[in-house]
Design an enzyme around this catalytic site. Sequence first.
Site, short mmCIF file in Angstrom:
data_model
loop_
_atom_site.label_atom_id
_atom_site.label_comp_id
_atom_site.label_asym_id
_atom_site.label_seq_id
_atom_site.Cartn_x
_atom_site.Cartn_y
_atom_site.Cartn_z
N ASP A 230 -84.88 12.44 20.98
CA ASP A 230 -84.82 11.08 21.22
C ASP A 230 -86.01 10.42 21.58
O ASP A 230 -86.74 10.87 22.63
CB ASP A 230 -83.69 10.78 22.30
CG ASP A 230 -83.13 9.54 22.43
OD1 ASP A 230 -82.62 8.87 21.37
OD2 ASP A 230 -83.27 8.99 23.55
N GLU A 293 -91.35 31.16 19.55
CA GLU A 293 -91.06 32.35 19.95
C GLU A 293 -89.85 32.94 19.64
O GLU A 293 -89.27 34.09 19.97
CB GLU A 293 -90.93 32.18 21.38
CG GLU A 293 -92.29 32.06 22.18
CD GLU A 293 -92.25 31.77 23.73
OE1 GLU A 293 -91.21 32.28 24.26
OE2 GLU A 293 -93.09 30.96 24.35
C1 NOJ Z 1 -82.18 6.36 20.46
C2 NOJ Z 1 -80.76 6.44 20.30
O1 NOJ Z 1 -80.53 7.07 18.95
C3 NOJ Z 1 -79.90 5.31 20.86
O2 NOJ Z 1 -78.77 5.47 20.34
C4 NOJ Z 1 -80.43 5.60 22.29
O3 NOJ Z 1 -79.44 4.22 22.97
C5 NOJ Z 1 -81.70 5.22 22.57
N1 NOJ Z 1 -82.47 6.23 21.91
C6 NOJ Z 1 -81.89 5.58 24.11
O4 NOJ Z 1 -81.83 6.76 24.26
#
Ligand code: NOJ
Length: 591
Positions: A230, A293
């Site tokens: 993310d 790994e």
């Molecule tokens: C991207 C994620 O896909 C989204 O749903 C989220 O709100 C933001 N990152 C923050 O983590």
Amino acid sequence: MTSILAAIAAPSTTTTLVHRATSGKVPWWRTAVIYQVYPRSFADGDGDGIGDLRGITARLGHLTRLGVDAVWLSPFYRSPQHDAGYDVADYRDIDPVFGTLEDADALIAETHRLGLRLIVDLVPNHTSSAHPWFRAALEAAPSSPERARYIFRDGKGARGEQPPNDWTSVFGGSAWTRVTEADGTAGQWYLHLFDTTQPDLDWTNPEVRAEFESVLRFWLDRGVDGFRVDVSHGLVKAEGLPDWPGPSAMIEGAHEGILGSEDGSTGAGDTGPMWDQDGVHEIYREWHRVLAEYDGERALVAEAWVEPLTRLARYVRTDEMQQAFNFSFLTTVWSPSALRSVITESLAANDAVEATTTWVLSNHDMVRHPSRLGLKLPGGKPNGIGIGDPQPDEALGLYRGRAATLLMLGLPGSSYLYQGEELGLPEHTTLPDDERQDPTWWRSEYTHRGRDGCRVPVPWSAEAPAYGFSPTGTSWLSQPELFARYALDTQVCVPGSTYEMYRTALRLRREFRLGSGSLAWVDGLSERAPEDVVTFVNRDVLVVTNLGAQTVQLSGDLEVLLSSADLPFGQAGEHGVAVPTDVTVWVRTRN
Ligand code: NOJ
Ligand code: MG
């Protein structure tokens, strides 16, 4: 390739090879079709109206029948759910809403038993404010080691009453929140690029790095095949946190209204000192070494809103991640020249670093692609659609959405599907505002409706309560009545249904080895309006998407393998094939 082109036999045809096929066995992630499960909304096993891990495990057969290779699960970790689980309070446990660690183990085991791979979401840019580290930081003093895991700063102004810089949150409002110190005085500020409940970690701190390496190992040891990372482009901030005078970029649907333009600029990239800093790459090199790994071709996929594509490709250099989401493709409008450019540039940028190219049309942050393609500017990028907003044309959107899908699945590389798109599911564009749960809605002071409309629970059966999503008929977001027409049980074994179209596409993709295949643009195939048609050859398959106003005639002794809509003279193809407006066909020579 030559045979298909010879068969079409258009005298003026020219081809341009932009990507070569690979021979031999390649790692799974280079060609995989990966299905995104959004746990809250896939299947509810315990009847509380929120999807859960047992629900997912019970429905995995749907994915093998569909024919995907892998599953990506959005976060299932312990979380107060202020951002639907992207606010993690414990990276080593499952939220009770979704189940238990045993349920996760059972899901991993069943996925593998069925021959599928499983990647999980990892959220390293920020924790939840309920994470023990953040709670400790609040209790500790400024300059303490507890605060040093996050980005705490003194405010500006005589009494520190102004935020340390002018950054805004992706969800709207300031990116800074002021805390109250232990003695009751107004204190320091902490940075949160997202919601107040999502404090950003300080990735210059070795303790943060060590912790995430340990989290990676925790899940690798449990058997996951990889991680979707993310906000990969956000972990490192520019030294000194300088003010940012530019427009505040919003990764999920920036800038007011509808994005996208005919000139091919897609608006998929975030700019500013909080994004895409060179320092992030050292982190992914370390993670690459950790994954290496382990046996079994584990993979990292970057969620990075970075443009241009050459810049994004830096995340997938041979010693970093394996894949990066191609948001430039997702945000491209329904224009032949824009599509051709983004495809050419994507393949060129990734080929240059020997990476696979990914393709994606929908996910849990974007208006579903059939609905985007039913808008006045087809393919535009609104930040949610609600009551009172211009509504998409449902039928036209689905018609184009199917064409876009077949265009995507004909491309070499790896593709991502978002749950429900195999049903042709539209966005819920009339969700009552008082049901909305996306923090974007209130943080933007009710100007951006946000992402709830693409997160509505999946309809499995038309007649069942909650369309089969939950045994009790409850559903955390209400489903629109039109979902009945899209339910899976109305589409299985129905020729021409969207579900059967996806299944056939995935079967043919495998049969013709399109994932590891080639891409050569074909020009001059149709004399009428060549620039209106996106035409390419991948191995032995010719893919034609007609975005023009007139039907395009393909001559030759052709066999239609698959089309996104019924064709005027049927599928036989002995006397050529007519491709109407907004239709994609896959054809090959008859032999
Ligand atoms: C991207 C994620 O896909 C989204 O749903 C989220 O709100 C933001 N990152 C923050 O983590
Ligand atoms: Mg449940």
